[in-house]
Design a protein around this motif. Structure first.
Motif, PDB file in Angstrom:
ATOM      1  N   THR A  13       2.531   8.937   4.850  1.00 42.23           N
ATOM      2  CA  THR A  13       2.121   9.126   3.328  1.00 42.23           C
ATOM      3  C   THR A  13       1.400  10.299   3.170  1.00 42.23           C
ATOM      4  O   THR A  13       1.333  10.878   1.846  1.00 42.23           O
ATOM      5  CB  THR A  13       1.381   7.812   2.979  1.00 42.23           C
TER       6      THR A  13
ATOM      7  N   LEU B  21       3.595  12.934   2.885  1.00 47.46           N
ATOM      8  CA  LEU B  21       4.143  13.044   1.642  1.00 47.46           C
ATOM      9  C   LEU B  21       3.485  13.539   0.092  1.00 47.46           C
ATOM     10  O   LEU B  21       3.783  14.300  -0.491  1.00 47.46           O
ATOM     11  CB  LEU B  21       4.604  11.380   1.205  1.00 47.46           C
ATOM     12  N   LEU B  22       2.207  13.202   0.546  1.00 47.35           N
ATOM     13  CA  LEU B  22       1.205  13.500  -0.482  1.00 47.35           C
ATOM     14  C   LEU B  22       1.442  15.194  -0.580  1.00 47.35           C
ATOM     15  O   LEU B  22       0.968  15.811  -1.532  1.00 47.35           O
ATOM     16  CB  LEU B  22      -0.266  12.921  -0.339  1.00 47.35           C
TER      17      LEU B  22
ATOM     18  N   PHE C 216       0.866  -1.200  -0.018  1.00 44.30           N
ATOM     19  CA  PHE C 216      -0.226  -0.214  -0.058  1.00 44.30           C
ATOM     20  C   PHE C 216       0.927   1.241   0.033  1.00 44.30           C
ATOM     21  O   PHE C 216       0.575   2.069  -0.782  1.00 44.30           O
ATOM     22  CB  PHE C 216      -0.910   0.115   1.219  1.00 44.30           C
ATOM     23  N   LEU C 217       1.837   1.170   0.825  1.00 51.42           N
ATOM     24  CA  LEU C 217       2.696   2.490   1.005  1.00 51.42           C
ATOM     25  C   LEU C 217       3.564   2.602  -0.552  1.00 51.42           C
ATOM     26  O   LEU C 217       3.666   3.760  -0.907  1.00 51.42           O
ATOM     27  CB  LEU C 217       3.841   2.194   1.905  1.00 51.42           C
TER      28      LEU C 217
ATOM     29  N   PRO D 158       3.537   4.895   9.427  1.00 53.30           N
ATOM     30  CA  PRO D 158       3.865   4.929   7.923  1.00 53.30           C
ATOM     31  C   PRO D 158       2.659   5.441   7.197  1.00 53.30           C
ATOM     32  O   PRO D 158       2.743   6.419   6.360  1.00 53.30           O
ATOM     33  CB  PRO D 158       4.139   3.534   7.541  1.00 53.30           C
ATOM     34  N   PHE D 159       1.375   5.235   7.627  1.00 57.59           N
ATOM     35  CA  PHE D 159       0.120   5.648   6.863  1.00 57.59           C
ATOM     36  C   PHE D 159      -0.028   7.131   7.067  1.00 57.59           C
ATOM     37  O   PHE D 159      -0.302   7.796   6.211  1.00 57.59           O
ATOM     38  CB  PHE D 159      -0.843   4.895   7.546  1.00 57.59           C
TER      39      PHE D 159
ATOM     40  N   ALA E  80       2.656   9.474  -5.969  1.00 63.46           N
ATOM     41  CA  ALA E  80       3.183  10.763  -5.684  1.00 63.46           C
ATOM     42  C   ALA E  80       4.428  10.935  -6.639  1.00 63.46           C
ATOM     43  O   ALA E  80       4.557  12.010  -7.399  1.00 63.46           O
ATOM     44  CB  ALA E  80       3.878  10.799  -4.387  1.00 63.46           C
TER      45      ALA E  80
ATOM     46  N   VAL F 286       1.282   4.247  -2.749  1.00 66.37           N
ATOM     47  CA  VAL F 286       1.070   6.002  -2.665  1.00 66.37           C
ATOM     48  C   VAL F 286       2.204   6.510  -3.268  1.00 66.37           C
ATOM     49  O   VAL F 286       2.120   7.748  -3.832  1.00 66.37           O
ATOM     50  CB  VAL F 286       0.688   6.206  -1.180  1.00 66.37           C
ATOM     51  N   VAL F 287       3.651   5.943  -2.797  1.00 68.13           N
ATOM     52  CA  VAL F 287       4.797   6.707  -3.278  1.00 68.13           C
ATOM     53  C   VAL F 287       4.744   6.573  -4.796  1.00 68.13           C
ATOM     54  O   VAL F 287       5.094   7.604  -5.487  1.00 68.13           O
ATOM     55  CB  VAL F 287       6.004   5.998  -2.755  1.00 68.13           C
TER      56      VAL F 287
END
Lengths: 100, 168
Positions: free
Chosen positions: B145, B148-149, A63-64, B141-142, A71, A67-68
């Motif tokens: 993110t 990060l976004l 999942f991470l 970590p969630f 991005a 997302v990365v």
């Protein structure tokens, strides 16, 4: 054929096709998409081994990574668009003097 | 565990989409080939029992990343020279080098094989145990993110506006 072995072979095939695409294609956007294909191949490997190990950490990590990757695309596409606006083309050979 | 017929079909679809990506002239067809590959991979994940990952694949990759890509392709000039001449002069050396890499990896895979799995079952990849573990153990970590976004949104605006915002 063993399922894990088959999936590893599939991941190798997809990664190689993406790598060929990045090397041989000229369009910058197509190269970006081929990089996405390579990321997908690596994620396939990760999922294969995470499922085999029955690990929740693998799923969270996937999942991470998604997302990365989203991005990364959100940054990469504006950069490509800026280059295209500057040189009026998406052909990467027009950007050859960017090296170094 | 051996691979079943659905897995073979999905793998063939994935490789076929990747081949379309290499051969197609117009970036829109390349994008459609990539979407086919990603959907096939989502099917592979579902076949593996990783339903959460399959849903993420469709939602994030096909739903967000590729829609973005398709919109950008529609903004572009179709008379671009890179739409007509597909391949750069690295075609032959590139294909040869990657073929050598694949031969090496394939020889390793066939020669050594994969060690047998110690743990069986993919129960952790169903939604309920996944969400429990995700929000109990991996909440940091969630949350990162989302930071990060936010950084990505700011950076994308900065890239587009350039120095001093002269492009508006």
């Amino acid at each position: 054929m063993d399922r894990t072995q088959f999936l590893v072979a599939l991941a190798i095939a997809l990664f190689a096709l993406g790598l060929v695409g990045v090397i041989v294609r000229r369009n910058a956007l197509v190269m970006l998409m081929c990089m996405e294909l390579m990321v997908n191949a690596v994620v396939l490997l990760l999922v294969t081994f995470a499922v085999r190990a029955g690990s929740t950490a693998g799923a969270a990590y996937v999942f991470l990574i998604f997302v990365v990757a989203a991005a990364e695309i959100a940054i990469a596409i504006p950069i490509v668009l800026l280059l295209a606006r500057q040189r009026r083309t998406l052909d990467v050979s027009a950007f050859a003097e960017l090296e170094g | 565990m051996t691979a079943g017929l659905p897995l073979y079909l999905l793998a063939a679809l994935a490789v076929g989409g990747a081949l379309v990506m290499l051969a197609a002239r117009h970036p829109m067809r390349v994008a459609l080939g990539l979407i086919a590959t990603m959907l096939a991979l989502a099917g592979v994940y579902a076949d593996l029992g990783a339903h959460v990952v399959a849903v993420f694949q469709v939602l994030i990759y096909v739903g967000a990343v590729m829609v973005f890509m398709v919109f950008v392709i529609m903004l572009l000039d179709t008379r671009d020279p890179s739409f007509v001449a597909r391949y750069s002069r690295l075609l032959l050396p590139g294909v040869a080098a990657v073929a050598a890499l694949v031969a090496l990896l394939g020889a390793l895979l066939v020669g050594r094989g994969v060690a047998p799995a110690r743990v069986a079952g993919a129960a952790d990849f169903h939604l309920q145990p996944f969400s429990a573990a995700f929000l109990a153990e991996y909440w940091l970590p969630f949350e990162l993110t989302s930071v990060l976004l936010v950084v990505v949104v700011v950076a994308a605006i900065a890239v587009i506006r350039g120095r001093g915002g002269r492009d508006g």
